[in-house]
Design a protein around this motif. Structure first.
Motif, PDB file in Angstrom:
ATOM      1  N   ASN A 224       0.613  -1.446   0.148  1.00  0.00           N
ATOM      2  CA  ASN A 224      -0.062  -0.039  -0.099  1.00  0.00           C
ATOM      3  C   ASN A 224       1.140   1.212  -0.529  1.00  0.00           C
ATOM      4  N   GLU A 225       2.134   1.516   0.433  1.00  0.00           N
ATOM      5  CA  GLU A 225       3.119   2.662   0.472  1.00  0.00           C
ATOM      6  C   GLU A 225       3.559   2.864  -0.133  1.00  0.00           C
ATOM      7  N   ILE A 226       3.203   1.297  -1.218  1.00  0.00           N
ATOM      8  CA  ILE A 226       4.691   1.823  -2.361  1.00  0.00           C
ATOM      9  C   ILE A 226       2.885   2.653  -3.367  1.00  0.00           C
ATOM     10  N   ASP A 227       2.077   1.758  -3.556  1.00  0.00           N
ATOM     11  CA  ASP A 227       1.237   2.213  -4.264  1.00  0.00           C
ATOM     12  C   ASP A 227       0.980   4.254  -3.512  1.00  0.00           C
ATOM     13  N   SER A 228       0.478   4.610  -2.335  1.00  0.00           N
ATOM     14  CA  SER A 228      -0.140   5.291  -1.711  1.00  0.00           C
ATOM     15  C   SER A 228       1.238   6.478  -3.072  1.00  0.00           C
ATOM     16  N   LEU A 229       2.319   6.059  -3.344  1.00  0.00           N
ATOM     17  CA  LEU A 229       3.734   7.470  -3.737  1.00  0.00           C
ATOM     18  C   LEU A 229       2.542   7.837  -5.357  1.00  0.00           C
ATOM     19  N   GLN A 230       1.953   6.927  -5.917  1.00  0.00           N
ATOM     20  CA  GLN A 230       1.396   7.071  -6.849  1.00  0.00           C
ATOM     21  C   GLN A 230       2.383   7.871  -8.154  1.00  0.00           C
ATOM     22  N   PRO A 232       3.741   6.962 -11.581  1.00  0.00           N
ATOM     23  CA  PRO A 232       3.046   6.848 -13.428  1.00  0.00           C
ATOM     24  C   PRO A 232       3.767   5.156 -13.242  1.00  0.00           C
ATOM     25  N   GLY A 233       3.144   4.471 -13.036  1.00  0.00           N
ATOM     26  CA  GLY A 233       3.936   3.254 -13.749  1.00  0.00           C
ATOM     27  C   GLY A 233       4.779   2.364 -12.593  1.00  0.00           C
ATOM     28  N   LEU A 234       4.482   2.717 -11.914  1.00  0.00           N
ATOM     29  CA  LEU A 234       5.087   2.353 -10.661  1.00  0.00           C
ATOM     30  C   LEU A 234       4.207   1.614  -9.940  1.00  0.00           C
ATOM     31  N   ASP A 235       3.763   0.184  -9.616  1.00  0.00           N
ATOM     32  CA  ASP A 235       2.661  -0.578  -9.046  1.00  0.00           C
ATOM     33  C   ASP A 235       3.352  -1.526  -7.705  1.00  0.00           C
ATOM     34  N   GLY A 236       2.906  -1.628  -6.515  1.00  0.00           N
ATOM     35  CA  GLY A 236       3.134  -2.130  -5.841  1.00  0.00           C
ATOM     36  C   GLY A 236       3.463  -3.227  -5.420  1.00  0.00           C
TER      37      GLY A 236
END
Lengths: 373, 138
Positions: A224-230, A232-236
């Motif tokens: 969730n922390e990785i996803d919350s960085l929002q 583009p192209g970054l998927d947790g």
């Protein structure tokens, strides 16, 4: 178990016989580690806190067997233990049909134990081994409990020795807890491998190889922390898979059992390779037990190490000295007393809890009552 | 004379005593099995490879009253160890222990009627309908 068999009148064919048998462990663990929880295996979401706990080792299993005729039989086995769902919900551990057209050939299909290295598919049957639990460094890192598929076993005598080849394939699913905040759900659509055994007198030598290909779903606050960085192209989930590479595991193992009269020795070495960053999970075990009457003292040393070229993943380095005694106090009942001195140089997924813990020595004292029926 | 008699007595004792305690592994007489080696017997009774030298499948039988002595003589293990050994194989679904029979009489009847059956008896109790394939000295 044997008593129930003894009560059966023997018939030449013995067909249509239904047998019920079972096994169980009442286990108490005392830990002196106030910063991390002791685990039996990486499927357990919580471990044993500082103080006493009955959670990690206690279990109950039952098996129903139906022999149709000398060639065909059916086996169903269930087990209740504290496992990946965080409770004792019983699970179906085996359910297979077996066909033995000849003593040299066995075919099984259905739900089977994961026979990935020596003793792995009997690791919950406490009565079968000397330890309070199979050494965690070696057995605690196994990812699967069973596979849905088929296996075939060939046996060939060689003089007074015996050669055995087993091949298996199937699928499986399981959940492991990488850290408190990260769960990996394995949907293993291809699990296949085999082993070659050589039995010479008291020696049983095994070399084995297994490959596990999975869709791994990662979940937890790390994702969730990785996803919350929002960004583009970054998927947790994808980032975690890139780091851990659990989607493809290859396991190599060498094992030697020596079992002669009162002396029992187990030696194993295991290496798993992950899909990325040259990731390796290594473990090894040496255990020696010697029976005197109904008492079997034993000592074991085990080790677990991981390594990876990925700087973002912290490696594990842990060694354990195990000292214990098994007492065969009554028919089909054994008591065990065990002390594990664990030298955790770099902690990792073999412990739960405080992620700030940097390792150190822990003492785990175990009392176990193992039985079969 | 007394000394000669004592020697004779001693010789007799040494000849008969081991035989009294020996355990004979037996099959049906005339079933075409000559001898078993010790490792054949271990393979059959410990569930590793259950085939007789004549190609027939082997069906081992345990006699409850003799079991402790038999496994002591065959693999130097006590019954707790034998039970632990079978717990591993049974609960991993790999093999089943020998069928259990209560008495030597029952064993004799079963072996005498089944060319695949392999049993064991005190060596003094072997009758004409059985054939000894291996003697285990205790």
């Amino acid at each position: 178990m044997l008593a129930s068999l003894a009560a059966q009148a023997f018939h030449a064919s013995d067909d249509g016989r239904l047998t019920l048998s079972g096994f169980g462990t009442l286990g108490l663990v005392h830990s002196d580690n106030s910063e991390a929880e002791f685990l039996r295996d990486i499927g357990q979401p919580k471990g044993a806190d500082e103080g006493w706990s009955a959670r990690v080792d206690s279990l109950l299993g039952a098996q129903l067997g139906w022999r149709v005729d000398p060639r065909w039989d059916l086996v169903v086995q269930g087990i209740s233990r504290y496992h990946d769902s965080g409770n004792y919900r019983p699970e179906l551990s085996w359910a297979f049909v077996r066909y033995r057209p000849d003593p040299a050939l066995q075919l099984r299909a259905g739900r089977l134990g994961w026979d990935v290295f020596q003793l792995a598919d009997s690791r919950y049957v406490g009565y079968a081994y000397p330890w309070a639990r199979p050494p965690v460094d070696q057995f605690g890192m196994l990812q699967l409990t069973h596979i849905d598929g088929a296996d075939v076993t060939f046996k060939q005598p060689w003089g007074s020795d015996l050669v055995l080849l087993k091949l298996y394939a199937g699928r499986s699913d399981s959940r492991i807890h990488v850290v408190d905040d990260l769960v990996a759900d394995f949907d293993a659509d291809a699990v296949y491998g085999g082993h070659l055994d050589y039995e010479h007198g008291p020696w049983r030598l095994r070399t084995s190889y297994t490959e596990v290909r999975s869709d791994v779903d990662y979940a937890g606050s790390v994702v969730n922390e990785i996803d919350s960085l929002q960004i583009p192209g970054l998927d947790g989930e994808r980032e975690i898979e890139r780091a851990l590479g659990f989607s493809r595991l290859r396991l190599f193992s060498l094992g030697a059992l020596y079992d002669s009269g009162p002396l029992q020795v187990q030696a194993m070495w295991n290496r798993s390779r992950t899909a990325r960053h040259h990731g390796r999970i290594d473990s090894a075990l040496l255990s020696v037990g010697y029976r005197v009457g109904q008492v079997t003292p034993y000592v074991a040393h085990s080790r677990a190490m991981t390594s990876s070229t990925n700087p973002d993943v912290t490696d594990i380095d842990q060694r354990t000295w195990t000292f214990g005694t098994r007492f065969d106090v009554a028919r089909d009942i054994a008591l065990k007393v065990q002390l594990d001195r664990i030298d955790t140089r770099r902690p990792g997924f073999l412990w739960r809890g405080d992620s700030d813990w940097e390792g150190g020595w822990s003492s785990i004292f175990s009392l176990g009552l193992d039985f079969i029926f | 004379m007394i000394r000669v008699r004592a020697c004779l007595l001693l010789a007799l004792l040494t000849l008969t005593l081991p035989a009294m305690a020996d355990i004979a592994i037996v099959v049906k007489a005339g079933s075409g099995v000559g001898q078993l080696t010790r490792s054949d017997a271990v393979n059959i009774f410990m569930g590793r490879y259950r085939k007789l030298p004549n190609g027939n499948p082997a069906l081992p039988l345990d006699v409850v009253s003799l079991k402790a002595r038999f496994y002591r003589a065959l693999v130097n293990k006590n019954l707790a160890e034998i039970n632990a050994y079978w717990a591993r194989l049974v609960f991993s679904g790999e093999a089943s222990p020998p069928q259990q029979v209560a008495t030597a009489t029952e064993m004799r009847q079963l072996v005498a009627h089944n060319p695949s059956a392999v049993g064991y008896l005190d060596s003094r109790e072997v009758g004409d309908d059985l054939h000894v394939v291996l003697i285990l000295n205790e």
